[in-house]
Structures are given as C-alpha cells and as structure tokens.
Design an enzyme around this catalytic site. Structure first.
Site, PDB file in Angstrom:
ATOM      1  N   ASP A   1     -24.289  49.442  60.467  1.00 45.40           N
ATOM      2  CA  ASP A   1     -24.556  50.811  60.923  1.00 45.40           C
ATOM      3  C   ASP A   1     -26.025  51.185  60.714  1.00 45.40           C
ATOM      4  O   ASP A   1     -26.687  50.672  59.806  1.00 45.40           O
ATOM      5  CB  ASP A   1     -23.646  51.783  60.136  1.00 45.40           C
TER       6      ASP A   1
ATOM      7  N   HIS B   1     -30.105  48.757  68.851  1.00 40.82           N
ATOM      8  CA  HIS B   1     -28.980  47.815  68.860  1.00 40.82           C
ATOM      9  C   HIS B   1     -29.496  46.383  69.008  1.00 40.82           C
ATOM     10  O   HIS B   1     -29.031  45.464  68.347  1.00 40.82           O
ATOM     11  CB  HIS B   1     -28.004  48.155  69.990  1.00 40.82           C
TER      12      HIS B   1
ATOM     13  N   LEU C   1     -18.674  27.959  59.123  1.00 46.97           N
ATOM     14  CA  LEU C   1     -18.412  29.387  58.938  1.00 46.97           C
ATOM     15  C   LEU C   1     -17.467  29.929  60.020  1.00 46.97           C
ATOM     16  O   LEU C   1     -17.669  29.691  61.205  1.00 46.97           O
ATOM     17  CB  LEU C   1     -19.746  30.144  59.016  1.00 46.97           C
TER      18      LEU C   1
HETATM   19  C1  IPE Z   1     -19.021  52.249  62.521  1.00 47.48           C
HETATM   20  O1  IPE Z   1     -20.184  52.988  62.751  1.00 47.48           O
HETATM   21  C2  IPE Z   1     -18.786  51.292  63.625  1.00 47.48           C
HETATM   22  C3  IPE Z   1     -19.754  50.213  63.763  1.00 47.48           C
HETATM   23  C4  IPE Z   1     -20.785  49.981  62.991  1.00 47.48           C
HETATM   24  C5  IPE Z   1     -19.522  49.312  64.845  1.00 47.48           C
HETATM   25  P1  IPE Z   1     -20.130  54.428  63.435  1.00 47.48           P
HETATM   26  O2  IPE Z   1     -21.539  54.892  63.508  1.00 47.48           O
HETATM   27  O3  IPE Z   1     -19.370  54.375  64.696  1.00 47.48           O
HETATM   28  O4  IPE Z   1     -19.301  55.256  62.365  1.00 47.48           O
HETATM   29  P2  IPE Z   1     -19.297  56.802  62.035  1.00 47.48           P
HETATM   30  O5  IPE Z   1     -19.240  57.533  63.358  1.00 47.48           O
HETATM   31  O6  IPE Z   1     -20.582  57.104  61.319  1.00 47.48           O
HETATM   32  O7  IPE Z   1     -18.124  57.015  61.163  1.00 47.48           O
HETATM   33  C1  IPE Z   2     -24.184  51.051  64.633  1.00 44.90           C
HETATM   34  O1  IPE Z   2     -25.295  51.861  64.799  1.00 44.90           O
HETATM   35  C2  IPE Z   2     -23.813  50.331  65.908  1.00 44.90           C
HETATM   36  C3  IPE Z   2     -22.632  50.906  66.571  1.00 44.90           C
HETATM   37  C4  IPE Z   2     -21.855  51.802  66.071  1.00 44.90           C
HETATM   38  C5  IPE Z   2     -22.326  50.398  67.882  1.00 44.90           C
HETATM   39  P1  IPE Z   2     -25.210  53.374  65.266  1.00 44.90           P
HETATM   40  O2  IPE Z   2     -25.465  53.420  66.744  1.00 44.90           O
HETATM   41  O3  IPE Z   2     -23.959  54.018  64.827  1.00 44.90           O
HETATM   42  O4  IPE Z   2     -26.459  53.972  64.491  1.00 44.90           O
HETATM   43  P2  IPE Z   2     -26.555  55.386  63.795  1.00 44.90           P
HETATM   44  O5  IPE Z   2     -25.440  55.507  62.825  1.00 44.90           O
HETATM   45  O6  IPE Z   2     -26.466  56.400  64.895  1.00 44.90           O
HETATM   46  O7  IPE Z   2     -27.902  55.368  63.138  1.00 44.90           O
HETATM   47 MG    MG Z   3     -23.471  54.988  63.094  1.00 40.77          MG
END
Ligand code: IPE
Ligand code: IPE
Ligand code: MG
Length: 243
Positions: free
Chosen positions: A15, A32, A126
């Site tokens: 995240d 990403h 792995l």
């Molecule tokens: C969790 O992150 C999902 C992934 C990293 C794929 P999110 O950004 O979607 O989670 P929330 O919204 O902060 O709970």
């Molecule tokens: C995690 O990064 C990747 C996915 C959930 C797909 P985010 O896109 O949630 O990044 P933040 O949390 O907004 O910084």
């Molecule tokens: Mg996020």
C-alpha cells in the site's frame, strides 16, 4: 546477515503507491508502476533466503470501485508485468500463481495468467502468489460454495466439514499459512486480505510507502518476526514451568 528464525510464508499488503505519486506530483499510475521494483526485490530476497512462499496483495475486490482510469492502468500494468517478468521468474525457479476472482478480469489477462501459471507450474523454488481481484470474504464464500456443492451432490456430509477440509478449498490451499504479514503505507488494517489464513500471523506495519520499500525495510520486518514469541494460544515454552 539473515535472522535465524525466518518465516516460511510472507504476505504483503503493498500500500501507498498513490501517496508516493502524489508526493512527486506524478500520476497515480506512475506510483503503481514504481511498485514493481520492490516486488522484484522481495522475490529476489525470498529466493535467496529460501523462503517457501510469498503472497502479494495487488488489487482487492473493493479496488474495482476506484475510477475507471486507475483500474485500467492497473490492469495494463498486470499485463505488462506478466509479459516482462515471467521469463525471469521462471529462470529463478519461481512458481507463479494468481489468487482472486478470475472471471472478473479481462479474457486477455486471464489467458496471460493461465499461460504464466502453466509455464512455471513445475518449478520448485519460491511459491509466489499474486492476489488480484482478491478479497478474504470472497475466498471464504467460494470455499463454502464448493463444499455446499459436494454436500448437495451427496459426496460429503455437512458434519464432515472440518477446518482442514475448509482450508483445502481456500485460495492458498497446500501452502502453510502466512506467518508474517507486512503492510506498507502506514495503515493498520487488513483491508479484506487473507482473513482466514492470517489467524496467527505476526503483523508488521511500516510507514514506508510501497514504491520505497527496500531490502533494509524487509530485513527490519524479518528481524521483527524473529523477535516474536509465537504462542498459538499455548503457554510460553520456557516460562511455562512457573505455576
Ligand atoms: C489494500 O489497500 C489493497 C491493496 C494494497 C491491493 P487499499 O488502499 O485498497 O486499502 P484501504 O482502502 O486503505 O483499506
Ligand atoms: C496500493 O496503493 C495499490 C492498490 C491498492 C491497487 P494505493 O493506490 O492504495 O495507494 P494509497 O493508499 O492511495 O497511497
Ligand atoms: Mg491504499
């Protein structure tokens, strides 16, 4: 200088890509994309340390609710990454599998996933699971449906449903449960990741945003894991003598 006591299975909620991009005033898609580098690093380190399994949360059931352009850029990234990385993963002996609701993915992506799984399926290195369109609740529901089908066909009785039989229908069947869960990006929550399988995982949270996650951060998580006493509801091994 790897810690002595390594996890068998690491699960990571990757995240913070959006915040990483915002801090640099670039598109979220660039955040990403920058997240691929730590993925490569983790695969490399886990391979080097002979860790059995690594499961990465890449896209949740709920992430479908994001704007179409972000969802589209993530799906393209998965396609590109599959095209670019599978040969090297194969060379490293990695067995790549995807977990999640496949039929919600494009036919093209489903085909690439199937080809990558087929190509690396015989590898003994792995075990790398990428969770895409994955939700812990979805996983539990699909396992329940699979067992319900067996019961209604008469090949299993409801009383025969046990924890091991239930676990055998879940996405990570055949792998040990993750013993270390890492979440980057500073949030302290599970966000519908492996709800069943994380029952006794050690939970490690770091402020580090996923694209910045480096070997030193992974080592810090591994040291944290090595320092934990895992009790699984029992009494501490040594101190247990005191009554
Ligand atoms: C969790 O992150 C999902 C992934 C990293 C794929 P999110 O950004 O979607 O989670 P929330 O919204 O902060 O709970
Ligand atoms: C995690 O990064 C990747 C996915 C959930 C797909 P985010 O896109 O949630 O990044 P933040 O949390 O907004 O910084
Ligand atoms: Mg996020």
């Amino acid at each position: 200088m790897a810690p002595l006591n390594l996890p068998r299975h690491i699960a990571i909620t990757m995240d913070g890509n959006g915040r990483w991009a915002a801090a640099r005033a670039v598109a979220r898609a660039a955040g990403h994309k920058a997240g691929l580098k730590p993925v490569r690093m983790c695969v490399e380190e886990c391979t080097r340390l002979k860790i059995e399994a690594l499961t990465l949360f890449a896209f949740s059931s709920e992430n479908w609710g994001r704007p179409a352009d972000e969802v589209g850029s993530l799906m393209n990234l998965f396609l590109e990454a599959l095209d670019r990385e599978v040969a090297e993963l194969h060379e490293k002996g990695v067995r790549l599998r995807f977990i999640g609701e496949r039929r919600s993915l494009s036919v093209r992506l489903q085909a690439r996933i199937a080809a990558a799984e087929e190509r690396t399926g015989g590898n003994r290195g792995l075990a790398l699971q990428v969770a895409v369109s994955y939700g812990g609740r979805w996983d539990i529901v699909q396992a329940a449906q699979s067992l319900a089908r067996e019961c209604s066909s008469g090949s299993m009785r409801p009383e025969e449903i046990s924890e091991p039989r239930f676990a055998a229908r879940l996405s990570l069947a055949g792998l040990p449960d993750p013993d270390l869960h890492i979440r980057t990006g500073g949030e302290h929550r599970i966000s519908n990741f492996l709800l069943w399988q994380l029952a006794y995982a050690e939970l490690y949270f770091t402020e580090r945003l996923w694209p910045d996650f480096a070997v030193a951060d992974l080592n810090e998580a591994l040291s944290f894991f090595a320092s934990r006493e895992r009790r699984f509801g029992q009494r501490p091994a040594a101190a247990g003598a005191a009554r």
